[in-house]
Design a protein around this motif. Structure first.
Motif, PDB file in Angstrom:
ATOM      1  N   SER A   1      18.275  26.767  -9.542  1.00 47.09           N
ATOM      2  CA  SER A   1      18.218  25.656  -8.628  1.00 47.09           C
ATOM      3  C   SER A   1      16.859  25.902  -7.889  1.00 47.09           C
ATOM      4  CB  SER A   1      19.345  25.695  -7.569  1.00 47.09           C
ATOM      5  OG  SER A   1      20.479  25.416  -8.327  1.00 47.09           O
ATOM      6  N   PHE A   2      16.101  24.713  -7.897  1.00 51.18           N
ATOM      7  CA  PHE A   2      14.948  24.822  -7.061  1.00 51.18           C
ATOM      8  C   PHE A   2      14.719  23.989  -5.933  1.00 51.18           C
ATOM      9  CE2 PHE A   2      14.118  26.011 -11.618  1.00 51.18           C
ATOM     10  CZ  PHE A   2      13.246  27.050 -11.462  1.00 51.18           C
ATOM     11  N   GLY A   3      14.146  24.175  -4.868  1.00 49.88           N
ATOM     12  CA  GLY A   3      14.310  23.495  -3.837  1.00 49.88           C
ATOM     13  C   GLY A   3      12.702  22.660  -3.820  1.00 49.88           C
ATOM     14  N   VAL A   4      12.490  21.574  -3.466  1.00 50.28           N
ATOM     15  CA  VAL A   4      11.361  20.532  -3.428  1.00 50.28           C
ATOM     16  C   VAL A   4      11.124  19.976  -2.153  1.00 50.28           C
ATOM     17  CG1 VAL A   4      10.870  20.582  -6.064  1.00 50.28           C
ATOM     18  CG2 VAL A   4      12.322  18.710  -4.842  1.00 50.28           C
ATOM     19  N   GLU A   5       9.928  20.048  -1.671  1.00 62.24           N
ATOM     20  CA  GLU A   5       9.578  19.323  -0.316  1.00 62.24           C
ATOM     21  C   GLU A   5       8.409  18.612  -0.542  1.00 62.24           C
ATOM     22  OE1 GLU A   5      10.807  20.491   3.770  1.00 62.24           O
ATOM     23  OE2 GLU A   5       8.527  20.476   3.901  1.00 62.24           O
ATOM     24  N   ALA A   6       8.300  17.143  -0.226  1.00 60.35           N
ATOM     25  CA  ALA A   6       7.074  16.583  -0.300  1.00 60.35           C
ATOM     26  C   ALA A   6       6.667  15.942   0.873  1.00 60.35           C
ATOM     27  CB  ALA A   6       7.319  15.438  -1.574  1.00 60.35           C
ATOM     28  N   SER A   7       5.456  16.135   1.002  1.00 64.16           N
ATOM     29  CA  SER A   7       4.875  15.700   2.608  1.00 64.16           C
ATOM     30  C   SER A   7       3.653  14.898   2.633  1.00 64.16           C
ATOM     31  CB  SER A   7       4.492  16.988   3.578  1.00 64.16           C
ATOM     32  OG  SER A   7       5.755  17.634   3.853  1.00 64.16           O
ATOM     33  N   ALA A   8       3.379  13.960   3.151  1.00 66.24           N
ATOM     34  CA  ALA A   8       2.121  13.280   3.261  1.00 66.24           C
ATOM     35  C   ALA A   8       1.715  13.083   4.751  1.00 66.24           C
ATOM     36  CB  ALA A   8       2.361  11.806   2.803  1.00 66.24           C
ATOM     37  N   ASN A   9       0.428  13.310   4.979  1.00 69.24           N
ATOM     38  CA  ASN A   9       0.060  13.257   6.334  1.00 69.24           C
ATOM     39  C   ASN A   9       0.713  14.121   7.345  1.00 69.24           C
ATOM     40  OD1 ASN A   9      -2.227  11.533   5.497  1.00 69.24           O
ATOM     41  ND2 ASN A   9      -0.782  10.009   5.362  1.00 69.24           N
ATOM     42  N   GLY A  10       1.201  15.210   6.920  1.00 75.54           N
ATOM     43  CA  GLY A  10       2.156  16.081   7.862  1.00 75.54           C
ATOM     44  C   GLY A  10       3.550  15.756   8.082  1.00 75.54           C
ATOM     45  N   GLN A  11       3.966  14.943   7.445  1.00 81.15           N
ATOM     46  CA  GLN A  11       5.357  14.224   7.461  1.00 81.15           C
ATOM     47  C   GLN A  11       6.076  14.583   6.283  1.00 81.15           C
ATOM     48  OE1 GLN A  11       4.543  10.087   8.995  1.00 81.15           O
ATOM     49  NE2 GLN A  11       5.926  10.856  10.759  1.00 81.15           N
TER      50      GLN A  11
ATOM     51  N   THR B   1      13.102  10.405   3.142  1.00 80.84           N
ATOM     52  CA  THR B   1      12.924  10.384   4.666  1.00 80.84           C
ATOM     53  C   THR B   1      12.674   8.938   5.235  1.00 80.84           C
ATOM     54  OG1 THR B   1      10.911  11.056   5.011  1.00 80.84           O
ATOM     55  CG2 THR B   1      12.537  12.834   4.874  1.00 80.84           C
ATOM     56  N   GLY B   2      12.004   8.087   4.388  1.00 78.41           N
ATOM     57  CA  GLY B   2      11.470   6.873   4.928  1.00 78.41           C
ATOM     58  C   GLY B   2      10.140   7.077   5.562  1.00 78.41           C
ATOM     59  N   ALA B   3       9.695   8.336   6.006  1.00 77.39           N
ATOM     60  CA  ALA B   3       8.447   8.305   6.305  1.00 77.39           C
ATOM     61  C   ALA B   3       7.269   7.829   5.248  1.00 77.39           C
ATOM     62  CB  ALA B   3       7.893   9.826   6.643  1.00 77.39           C
ATOM     63  N   PRO B   4       6.305   7.153   5.844  1.00 76.70           N
ATOM     64  CA  PRO B   4       5.265   6.504   4.832  1.00 76.70           C
ATOM     65  C   PRO B   4       4.604   7.429   3.899  1.00 76.70           C
ATOM     66  CG  PRO B   4       4.549   6.287   7.085  1.00 76.70           C
ATOM     67  CD  PRO B   4       6.011   7.045   7.147  1.00 76.70           C
ATOM     68  N   ALA B   5       4.234   7.091   2.839  1.00 76.30           N
ATOM     69  CA  ALA B   5       3.209   7.611   2.047  1.00 76.30           C
ATOM     70  C   ALA B   5       2.603   6.487   1.361  1.00 76.30           C
ATOM     71  CB  ALA B   5       3.993   8.520   1.108  1.00 76.30           C
ATOM     72  N   LEU B   6       1.214   6.623   1.147  1.00 75.25           N
ATOM     73  CA  LEU B   6       0.357   5.518   0.830  1.00 75.25           C
ATOM     74  C   LEU B   6      -0.376   5.896  -0.524  1.00 75.25           C
ATOM     75  CD1 LEU B   6      -0.972   4.323   4.357  1.00 75.25           C
ATOM     76  CD2 LEU B   6       1.313   3.761   3.110  1.00 75.25           C
ATOM     77  N   TRP B   7      -0.944   4.822  -1.226  1.00 71.38           N
ATOM     78  CA  TRP B   7      -1.822   5.291  -2.138  1.00 71.38           C
ATOM     79  C   TRP B   7      -3.075   5.736  -1.594  1.00 71.38           C
ATOM     80  CZ3 TRP B   7      -0.311   5.485  -7.014  1.00 71.38           C
ATOM     81  CH2 TRP B   7       0.567   4.627  -7.348  1.00 71.38           C
TER      82      TRP B   7
ATOM     83  N   SER C   1       0.961  -1.247   0.024  1.00 70.31           N
ATOM     84  CA  SER C   1       0.052  -0.089  -0.020  1.00 70.31           C
ATOM     85  C   SER C   1       0.847   1.375   0.051  1.00 70.31           C
ATOM     86  CB  SER C   1      -0.910   0.094   1.158  1.00 70.31           C
ATOM     87  OG  SER C   1      -0.139   0.084   2.341  1.00 70.31           O
ATOM     88  N   ARG C   2       2.059   1.058   0.194  1.00 72.04           N
ATOM     89  CA  ARG C   2       3.215   2.284   0.193  1.00 72.04           C
ATOM     90  C   ARG C   2       3.257   2.839  -1.262  1.00 72.04           C
ATOM     91  NH1 ARG C   2       7.332   2.453   5.062  1.00 72.04           N
ATOM     92  NH2 ARG C   2       7.908   4.300   3.663  1.00 72.04           N
ATOM     93  N   LEU C   3       3.533   4.065  -1.322  1.00 71.46           N
ATOM     94  CA  LEU C   3       3.929   4.617  -2.812  1.00 71.46           C
ATOM     95  C   LEU C   3       5.373   4.204  -3.091  1.00 71.46           C
ATOM     96  CD1 LEU C   3       2.476   8.193  -2.628  1.00 71.46           C
ATOM     97  CD2 LEU C   3       1.859   6.213  -4.259  1.00 71.46           C
ATOM     98  N   PRO C   4       5.408   3.749  -4.234  1.00 71.10           N
ATOM     99  CA  PRO C   4       6.892   3.422  -4.748  1.00 71.10           C
ATOM    100  C   PRO C   4       7.617   5.132  -4.569  1.00 71.10           C
ATOM    101  CG  PRO C   4       5.308   2.593  -6.132  1.00 71.10           C
ATOM    102  CD  PRO C   4       4.563   3.530  -5.260  1.00 71.10           C
ATOM    103  N   GLY C   5       8.922   4.724  -4.611  1.00 70.57           N
ATOM    104  CA  GLY C   5       9.803   6.267  -4.613  1.00 70.57           C
ATOM    105  C   GLY C   5       9.537   6.801  -5.899  1.00 70.57           C
ATOM    106  N   GLY C   6       9.655   6.003  -7.200  1.00 70.86           N
ATOM    107  CA  GLY C   6       9.357   6.508  -8.489  1.00 70.86           C
ATOM    108  C   GLY C   6       8.166   7.233  -8.425  1.00 70.86           C
ATOM    109  N   MET C   7       7.129   6.843  -7.825  1.00 77.47           N
ATOM    110  CA  MET C   7       5.810   7.569  -7.872  1.00 77.47           C
ATOM    111  C   MET C   7       5.880   8.904  -7.248  1.00 77.47           C
ATOM    112  SD  MET C   7       2.816   7.407  -9.256  1.00 77.47           S
ATOM    113  CE  MET C   7       2.115   8.927  -9.686  1.00 77.47           C
ATOM    114  N   ILE C   8       6.621   9.024  -6.211  1.00 77.94           N
ATOM    115  CA  ILE C   8       6.954  10.350  -5.397  1.00 77.94           C
ATOM    116  C   ILE C   8       7.429  11.327  -6.309  1.00 77.94           C
ATOM    117  CG2 ILE C   8       7.825  11.535  -3.421  1.00 77.94           C
ATOM    118  CD1 ILE C   8       7.429   8.620  -1.837  1.00 77.94           C
ATOM    119  N   VAL C   9       8.390  10.698  -7.047  1.00 78.98           N
ATOM    120  CA  VAL C   9       9.347  11.607  -8.024  1.00 78.98           C
ATOM    121  C   VAL C   9       8.405  12.214  -9.098  1.00 78.98           C
ATOM    122  CG1 VAL C   9      11.351  11.567  -9.490  1.00 78.98           C
ATOM    123  CG2 VAL C   9      11.415  10.352  -7.485  1.00 78.98           C
ATOM    124  N   ALA C  10       7.661  11.146  -9.609  1.00 80.99           N
ATOM    125  CA  ALA C  10       6.715  11.555 -10.760  1.00 80.99           C
ATOM    126  C   ALA C  10       5.711  12.640 -10.164  1.00 80.99           C
ATOM    127  CB  ALA C  10       5.844  10.593 -11.231  1.00 80.99           C
ATOM    128  N   ALA C  11       5.183  12.464  -8.971  1.00 81.50           N
ATOM    129  CA  ALA C  11       4.182  13.564  -8.338  1.00 81.50           C
ATOM    130  C   ALA C  11       4.987  14.971  -8.125  1.00 81.50           C
ATOM    131  CB  ALA C  11       3.876  13.228  -7.187  1.00 81.50           C
TER     132      ALA C  11
END
Length: 132
Positions: free
Chosen positions: A109-119, A80-86, A44-54
């Motif tokens: 140079s652009f900074g990016v930060e992705a969070s899921a459920n506040g993490q 970070t290892g924090a979980p992100a789920l479908w 149920s975890r998002l693959p790393g590649g899907m996080i990169v696509a997002a």
């Protein structure tokens, strides 16, 4: 070509500038596209590649309109290892870290930060050669 006044040109970027947060839903449609390309998974975890696509979708949507001819020169990402789920919604913030002209090219140079459920699940830098 988009309206020149609205176009994101090199001169408009400033270090520390933020472009806001773009929410990307990791819904069933995105999962179906992923499965079509890479096959089914029991996780149920998002693959790393899907996080990169997002992240790339958010980066493109955050800075519009863009000139034609930009080059995505490199990226450096840290998970970070924090979980992100479908079915989570990823909140992805985009900012300008810095810019420089070097050997006739305009580097941003652009900074990016992705969070899921506040993490925070991923941080990184995208380096682009900006066309205008």
């Amino acid at each position: 070509m988009p309206d020149e006044a609205a176009l994101w040109t090199f001169d408009r970027f400033e270090s520390g500038q933020t472009f806001g947060t773009v929410n990307i839903a990791m819904d069933e449609a995105k999962k179906a596209e992923w499965v079509t390309l890479f096959g089914p998974s029991d996780s149920s975890r998002l693959p790393g590649g899907m996080i990169v696509a997002a992240m790339m979708e958010a980066y493109i949507r955050a800075i519009q309109p863009r000139p034609n001819g930009n080059v995505h020169a490199s990226q450096a990402l840290s998970f970070t290892g924090a979980p992100a789920l479908w079915n989570d919604i990823l909140a992805i913030s985009v900012s300008c870290r810095d810019k420089e002209e070097r050997k006739g090219r305009k580097w941003v140079s652009f900074g990016v930060e992705a969070s899921a459920n506040g993490q925070v699940i991923m941080t990184g830098t995208i380096r682009s050669i900006w066309a205008a």
